[in-house]
Design a protein around this motif. Sequence first.
Motif, PDB file in Angstrom:
ATOM      1  N   ILE A 126      27.901  40.102  45.509  1.00 63.31           N
ATOM      2  CA  ILE A 126      27.680  41.553  45.365  1.00 63.31           C
ATOM      3  C   ILE A 126      28.713  42.160  44.430  1.00 63.31           C
ATOM      4  CG2 ILE A 126      27.778  43.766  46.588  1.00 63.31           C
ATOM      5  CD1 ILE A 126      26.511  42.333  48.992  1.00 63.31           C
ATOM      6  N   VAL A 127      29.974  41.788  44.597  1.00 61.30           N
ATOM      7  CA  VAL A 127      31.030  42.347  43.740  1.00 61.30           C
ATOM      8  C   VAL A 127      30.842  41.907  42.294  1.00 61.30           C
ATOM      9  CG1 VAL A 127      33.505  42.339  43.266  1.00 61.30           C
ATOM     10  CG2 VAL A 127      32.689  42.627  45.599  1.00 61.30           C
TER      11      VAL A 127
ATOM     12  N   GLY B  56      39.167  52.524  41.406  1.00 64.47           N
ATOM     13  CA  GLY B  56      39.605  53.242  40.212  1.00 64.47           C
ATOM     14  C   GLY B  56      41.045  53.017  39.807  1.00 64.47           C
ATOM     15  N   SER B  57      41.826  52.292  40.589  1.00 65.00           N
ATOM     16  CA  SER B  57      43.231  52.065  40.258  1.00 65.00           C
ATOM     17  C   SER B  57      43.394  50.802  39.415  1.00 65.00           C
ATOM     18  CB  SER B  57      44.054  51.942  41.545  1.00 65.00           C
ATOM     19  OG  SER B  57      43.709  50.760  42.219  1.00 65.00           O
ATOM     20  N   LYS B  58      44.625  50.581  38.973  1.00 64.50           N
ATOM     21  CA  LYS B  58      44.924  49.376  38.200  1.00 64.50           C
ATOM     22  C   LYS B  58      44.695  48.124  39.069  1.00 64.50           C
ATOM     23  CE  LYS B  58      48.596  47.166  35.581  1.00 64.50           C
ATOM     24  NZ  LYS B  58      50.003  47.205  35.183  1.00 64.50           N
ATOM     25  N   LEU B  59      45.056  48.245  40.340  1.00 65.75           N
ATOM     26  CA  LEU B  59      44.868  47.141  41.279  1.00 65.75           C
ATOM     27  C   LEU B  59      43.388  46.804  41.433  1.00 65.75           C
ATOM     28  CD1 LEU B  59      46.355  45.247  43.205  1.00 65.75           C
ATOM     29  CD2 LEU B  59      46.126  46.984  44.961  1.00 65.75           C
ATOM     30  N   TYR B  60      42.546  47.809  41.409  1.00 68.62           N
ATOM     31  CA  TYR B  60      41.090  47.626  41.492  1.00 68.62           C
ATOM     32  C   TYR B  60      40.605  46.749  40.346  1.00 68.62           C
ATOM     33  CZ  TYR B  60      36.149  49.017  41.101  1.00 68.62           C
ATOM     34  OH  TYR B  60      34.789  49.024  40.983  1.00 68.62           O
ATOM     35  N   TYR B  61      41.044  47.060  39.131  1.00 66.37           N
ATOM     36  CA  TYR B  61      40.586  46.304  37.963  1.00 66.37           C
ATOM     37  C   TYR B  61      41.164  44.893  37.921  1.00 66.37           C
ATOM     38  CZ  TYR B  61      38.529  50.646  36.489  1.00 66.37           C
ATOM     39  OH  TYR B  61      37.761  51.771  36.445  1.00 66.37           O
ATOM     40  N   LEU B  62      42.401  44.732  38.368  1.00 63.07           N
ATOM     41  CA  LEU B  62      42.977  43.386  38.445  1.00 63.07           C
ATOM     42  C   LEU B  62      42.241  42.541  39.490  1.00 63.07           C
ATOM     43  CD1 LEU B  62      46.795  44.159  38.253  1.00 63.07           C
ATOM     44  CD2 LEU B  62      45.408  43.004  36.534  1.00 63.07           C
ATOM     45  N   SER B  63      41.869  43.172  40.598  1.00 65.93           N
ATOM     46  CA  SER B  63      41.132  42.461  41.633  1.00 65.93           C
ATOM     47  C   SER B  63      39.743  42.058  41.151  1.00 65.93           C
ATOM     48  CB  SER B  63      41.017  43.329  42.888  1.00 65.93           C
ATOM     49  OG  SER B  63      42.288  43.573  43.427  1.00 65.93           O
ATOM     50  N   LEU B  64      39.091  42.951  40.424  1.00 66.10           N
ATOM     51  CA  LEU B  64      37.773  42.618  39.858  1.00 66.10           C
ATOM     52  C   LEU B  64      37.866  41.427  38.919  1.00 66.10           C
ATOM     53  CD1 LEU B  64      35.977  45.954  38.951  1.00 66.10           C
ATOM     54  CD2 LEU B  64      35.265  44.234  40.589  1.00 66.10           C
TER      55      LEU B  64
ATOM     56  N   PRO C  69      30.214  46.096  41.436  1.00 63.06           N
ATOM     57  CA  PRO C  69      31.244  46.491  42.398  1.00 63.06           C
ATOM     58  C   PRO C  69      30.942  47.825  43.085  1.00 63.06           C
ATOM     59  CG  PRO C  69      32.240  45.916  40.298  1.00 63.06           C
ATOM     60  CD  PRO C  69      30.766  45.872  40.109  1.00 63.06           C
ATOM     61  N   LYS C  70      30.201  48.693  42.434  1.00 61.47           N
ATOM     62  CA  LYS C  70      29.883  49.988  43.048  1.00 61.47           C
ATOM     63  C   LYS C  70      28.960  49.823  44.251  1.00 61.47           C
ATOM     64  CE  LYS C  70      30.844  52.586  38.981  1.00 61.47           C
ATOM     65  NZ  LYS C  70      30.497  53.593  38.031  1.00 61.47           N
ATOM     66  N   VAL C  71      28.128  48.807  44.225  1.00 65.25           N
ATOM     67  CA  VAL C  71      27.275  48.517  45.381  1.00 65.25           C
ATOM     68  C   VAL C  71      28.157  48.107  46.557  1.00 65.25           C
ATOM     69  CG1 VAL C  71      25.490  46.970  46.272  1.00 65.25           C
ATOM     70  CG2 VAL C  71      25.295  47.885  43.965  1.00 65.25           C
TER      71      VAL C  71
ATOM     72  N   THR D 131      31.125  35.100  52.800  1.00 65.51           N
ATOM     73  CA  THR D 131      32.001  35.240  51.631  1.00 65.51           C
ATOM     74  C   THR D 131      31.200  35.102  50.350  1.00 65.51           C
ATOM     75  OG1 THR D 131      33.815  34.320  52.913  1.00 65.51           O
ATOM     76  CG2 THR D 131      34.082  34.361  50.529  1.00 65.51           C
ATOM     77  N   TRP D 132      30.258  34.183  50.334  1.00 69.42           N
ATOM     78  CA  TRP D 132      29.414  34.001  49.159  1.00 69.42           C
ATOM     79  C   TRP D 132      28.657  35.289  48.831  1.00 69.42           C
ATOM     80  CZ3 TRP D 132      24.073  34.040  48.371  1.00 69.42           C
ATOM     81  CH2 TRP D 132      23.647  33.538  47.149  1.00 69.42           C
ATOM     82  N   VAL D 133      28.111  35.940  49.858  1.00 64.26           N
ATOM     83  CA  VAL D 133      27.363  37.187  49.655  1.00 64.26           C
ATOM     84  C   VAL D 133      28.293  38.289  49.152  1.00 64.26           C
ATOM     85  CG1 VAL D 133      26.088  39.027  50.837  1.00 64.26           C
ATOM     86  CG2 VAL D 133      25.541  36.643  51.298  1.00 64.26           C
ATOM     87  N   LYS D 134      29.471  38.415  49.758  1.00 61.26           N
ATOM     88  CA  LYS D 134      30.421  39.456  49.338  1.00 61.26           C
ATOM     89  C   LYS D 134      30.804  39.297  47.871  1.00 61.26           C
ATOM     90  CE  LYS D 134      32.657  39.869  53.849  1.00 61.26           C
ATOM     91  NZ  LYS D 134      33.905  39.592  54.566  1.00 61.26           N
TER      92      LYS D 134
END
Length: 91
Positions: free
Chosen positions: A76-77, A45-53, A81-83, A70-73
């Motif tokens: 999924i994201v 929910g932070s600004k960092l979260y959205y930049l990372s997405l 991302p909620k999963v 890593t491919w699976v991670k």
Amino acid sequence: MAMDELEARQNQLAFFKVHNYLKAYKRARYYLMNSCLGFISEFPGSKLYYLSLKCIKKYNVSMKNDGFKTWVKVWIVKFNPKVWLFIKKLK
């Protein structure tokens, strides 16, 4: 501190790309993506979260170069991302 890490890694990527250090660029890009996965888990929910997405959605994951885990991670994201957050809470 985490925001500084993300910004420093992006500056490093720009430097490697300008000077044509392809191997270093690929490694730094991989570590940036792994850092972003951690930020998504730690700061939802932070600004960092959205930049990372945003960073992860741009990343082209390869099973050959990055490995199956890593491919699976990343898949999924990218899918939802909620999963990913739900899976991390289960651990």
